[in-house]
Each structure stands twice: as structure tokens, then as C-alpha cells.
Write an enzyme that holds these catalytic residues in place. Sequence first.
Site: not given
Length: 277
Positions: A148-151
Amino acid sequence: MKTKWYFINSGPSRPSYNMALDEALLEFHSKGEIPPVIRFYEWNPATLSIGYFQSAEKAIDLNAVRSQNLGFVRRPTGGRAVLHDSELTYSIIVTESYPNMPVTVTEAYRVLSEGLLLGFQNLGLNAYFSVPDSEEKLTDLKKPKSAVCFDAPSWYELVVEGKKVAGSAQTRQKGVILQHGAILLDLDEDKLLSVFKFSSEEAKEKMRLELPEKAVAINRLTDRRITIPQCIEAFKKGFEDSLNIDLVHYELTDEQKQYVKHLEESKYMTDEWNYRK
């Protein structure tokens, strides 16, 4: 005299067109046919985009993507999967040799993201850049842990009201930088979590709990409802001020439109590109 850059607001478009237009603009700029460009766009339908190096099969629940009628596309930039739903996406296309453009990706990212910083401030939000303040964070930056990119925290992370807001990615081709990223207005956690594969239910729950801290939507930070047109105005001005430029509205020529269409059909609409291992 301020330098003139082109400004394109594409509105809501299909995923394959969005990626094809970004790549085409990079191409036109590398040939000197157009000056640097800032483009804003949205996604119709809501779309899951995966990074250039990602394996669709490994990270993504493709059945969930299809069953919810979401779009799906592979980006020309790295980074991890992003669900583009209630957001304004921006892209910046500028040569690496642009005056005062830093050589390193990290530094250039900070310079180009300054416009985002001012954009958030124009919306009345408290925004600043965070530099990693511990060895542990430094180490974390070097090894992203999930799909997940926002992680994963990133260098010069943009922090708004104490939380990370925008996930941005960068690629460099033909001497040109393409940076694009998402300005989230709202976030549907269930929809986002539904399209990823997790090793266990625990891993999924852990991500659910962490998401509100990591992928923050503007409308959760303020009592007002902020709209896409307000964002366009705030961030357009932010980029103009931070880069000391005038953004001039631009329409593609018929020949340029043909090129985008060709690129879309031969690349971004194909399974070979989107689902390659």
C-alpha cells in the site's frame, strides 16, 4: 519576468488515457515541442493504479477490482498501488536540466512538492515538510514494507495537520522528470483494503487501524467540505508561487491527441503492460 509553463486540467478521464497523456507530455517536452507542464486530472471510474515494478497478481486482489467495477492500470512511475477515488491527481513534467533543479530524486521531489505544501496552506491547513529524525525512520525509508503506497514514510514527507497526505511518485526518462501524485479529498478505507492481498486477517486489521494516520483525506482535517474546484485553484496558485511561474492554459493539437490515443491503445490499454509479471 516569470517563466511560462503550460497548464492542463483534464477533468475525469479513464485510467489508460490518464497514464498515456502523462507519458505523451513527457515525450513532447523532451523533444522541446512544449515547455514544462503541470496537469490536474481525476479518474473515471475510480481506479487502482500499480507501480511500474509491482506484480499485479502478488499484491492485488484482481477479482475485487473487477467485482467493484474499478479501473486498473500500471503507472510508468514506481511506488506501490494507489486507489484513485475521491482525489485530485497532479503531474509535473519538467526537464532535469531546468534552472536550479536538484540532481537527486529526493531533492527534486522536495522542490516540486513545495507547490503542494503551499496548496494545502492556501486551503487553510497547517502543512510542512518532515525530515526523518531518527536512525530507525531512516532505515524504514529504505525498505518499504507493504504493497500500500501510503504505508511507507518517504523523504521530505509532506505533513498536513500532523499527518501524511500526498503519495507522490517520480520517474526520469529522456532527460525529463515526471512526478505525479494524489491529493486525497476523501478516503474509503473498506474499498481500499478490499483490493489488496494480505497474508492474514490480522495483517489486514493492522493496516485498517494504521490507515487513518497514514493516508489522510483533506475533508477529515477540516470542518468545511473542500471541493475539487477549490483544490485546483489552491494548488495551481501553490505551484505558480513555489516555482515562480505563470501557468498558461493549453489545449493539445490534433496531432498530439492522435499520439496520446495511439500510446493509450498500444500500451496502457493492453494486458501485456498492465498485468505483466
